[in-house]
Enzyme design. Structure first.
Site, short mmCIF file in Angstrom:
data_model
loop_
_atom_site.label_atom_id
_atom_site.label_comp_id
_atom_site.label_asym_id
_atom_site.label_seq_id
_atom_site.Cartn_x
_atom_site.Cartn_y
_atom_site.Cartn_z
N MET A 9 47.42 32.92 35.49
CA MET A 9 46.79 33.19 34.21
C MET A 9 46.79 31.90 33.41
SD MET A 9 47.78 36.18 31.56
CE MET A 9 49.43 35.59 31.42
N SER A 62 46.34 35.30 39.28
CA SER A 62 46.64 35.09 37.87
C SER A 62 46.03 36.19 37.01
CB SER A 62 46.14 33.70 37.46
OG SER A 62 46.85 33.23 36.36
#
Length: 372
Positions: A1, A132
């Site tokens: 992320m 992510s």
């Protein structure tokens, strides 16, 4: 992320104003780049809405998203909302192929998907990447499927600061920044990163990481310790399933077929009048829908569960893709194991012509077990 505004540094694009206005008008007229309803995979009355989640993920959609291969959280939520409000749609399938994206907007979308699971079936197909932020979205679905080459994970947060002060000096450029508020100049790319700025940035990355870990742990019914133990690594195939980040390995067409069949079985299980319906009639309907082979197997499992007086096992058998023979064996074994409790206390060990064959077979097996 990843916060892409920090991680991905782009050189400014110089476009003459009239050229920019012409390009913007051209892009706006391109239907492929406008919001479009989710595509539908038809399965009789059990339509599946396929939501594409591809490329780098951002909070808001932009005019160049299609050109740059980006998808916005706002657009994803709009398409899911459209599918939720469409009575023809029974299952929503998230078609994910993304390396991740920015943190802003992810948590709101993930919560939206997680809560929407109470309205309709929502599955995620990682086809091929769900890393992510993309995995944060996938984990919010009821089930996460992967194909043989899919990768999931990268449950972590990263931010990058570019110190270009040495480059500026070589170019003969010196920046002078005037500001008020001691932290206003933090993360200025034209100056070296101070220890105070570094501490602030690390604190925010750690805060977002804890939020991300808690999000995935809730979505996947895992502990936060288990999620942190992944160390933001990438997981593939059976490794992803064993870690708890995915549920099953399927191709994309197999996933669509499974979703259509699951919708059919749920309809059977939730219909109160099913016990009075002729199985041959349902099988005929299955042939009309073009899925007779799978429906025949599913209906046979349904019949066995009904005869065994264990309708609660139907969902488990269908969800785990248990074949008819194995389902029959498990049901008979469960009945036989009850020996002196349910079977011996409710019916005679001598079968009567009115008894169903499953109960008869289970009682015979139980009797042999008692006398052995």
């Amino acid at each position: 992320m990843n916060d892409i505004y920090l991680k991905f540094a782009m050189k400014p694009m110089m476009i003459e104003r009239r050229s920019f206005e012409w390009l913007a008008a051209h892009m706006a007229s391109n239907k492929a780049l406008k919001f479009t309803p989710p595509s539908l995979a038809h399965g009789g009355s059990n339509n599946i809405a396929i939501i594409p989640i591809h490329g780098i993920l951002t909070k808001r959609s932009g005019i160049f998203d299609g050109m740059l291969g980006m998808t916005s959280y706002d657009e994803i939520q709009q398409q899911i909302s459209a599918a939720l409000s469409d009575d023809a749609v029974q299952t929503i399938l998230l078609d994910i192929d993304s390396p991740g994206g920015e943190t802003s907007g992810l948590f709101d979308l993930a919560d939206f998907i997680y809560q929407a699971r109470s309205q309709k079936t929502i599955w995620a197909m990682c086809n091929d990447e769900a890393y992510s932020a993309a995995y944060g979205i996938a984990s919010s679905a009821e089930k996460v499927f992967i194909n043989r080459t899919s990768g999931v994970g990268s449950i972590g947060v990263i931010a990058s600061h570019i110190d270009q002060s040495a480059f500026d000096e070589k170019q003969g450029v010196k920046y002078t920044t005037v500001f008020a508020g001691s932290r206003k100049n933090d993360l200025n790319p034209h100056e070296p990163l101070t220890s105070e700025s570094m501490q602030t940035l690390q604190s925010e990355v750690s805060r977002l990481y804890e939020m991300f870990v808690e999000l995935v742990a809730r979505n996947r019914d895992l502990t936060t310790e288990a999620i942190k133990a992944t160390e933001a690594g990438l997981y593939f195939g059976l490794n992803a399933i064993q870690t708890g980040l995915a549920d099953e390995i399927l191709t994309f067409p197999e996933c669509i077929q499974k979703a259509a069949s699951q919708s059919f079985i749920r309809t059977i299980a939730m219909t109160e009048t099913v016990p009075t319906i002729n199985p041959e009639e349902l099988l005929t309907q299955g042939k009309i829908l073009g899925r007779s082979e799978y429906h025949a197997e599913a209906l046979e499992i349904f019949r066995l569960c009904k005869l065994s007086k264990m309708p609660e096992k139907l969902g488990d058998f269908i969800e785990q893709n248990i074949p008819v023979n194995e389902a029959r064996e498990q049901l008979m074994q469960l009945l036989a194991d009850r020996t002196g409790t349910e079977i011996l206390s409710t019916v005679s060990l001598e079968p009567t012509p009115q008894e169903n064959p499953v109960i008869q077979a289970a009682k015979a097996r139980s009797h042999m077990k008692l006398t052995a």
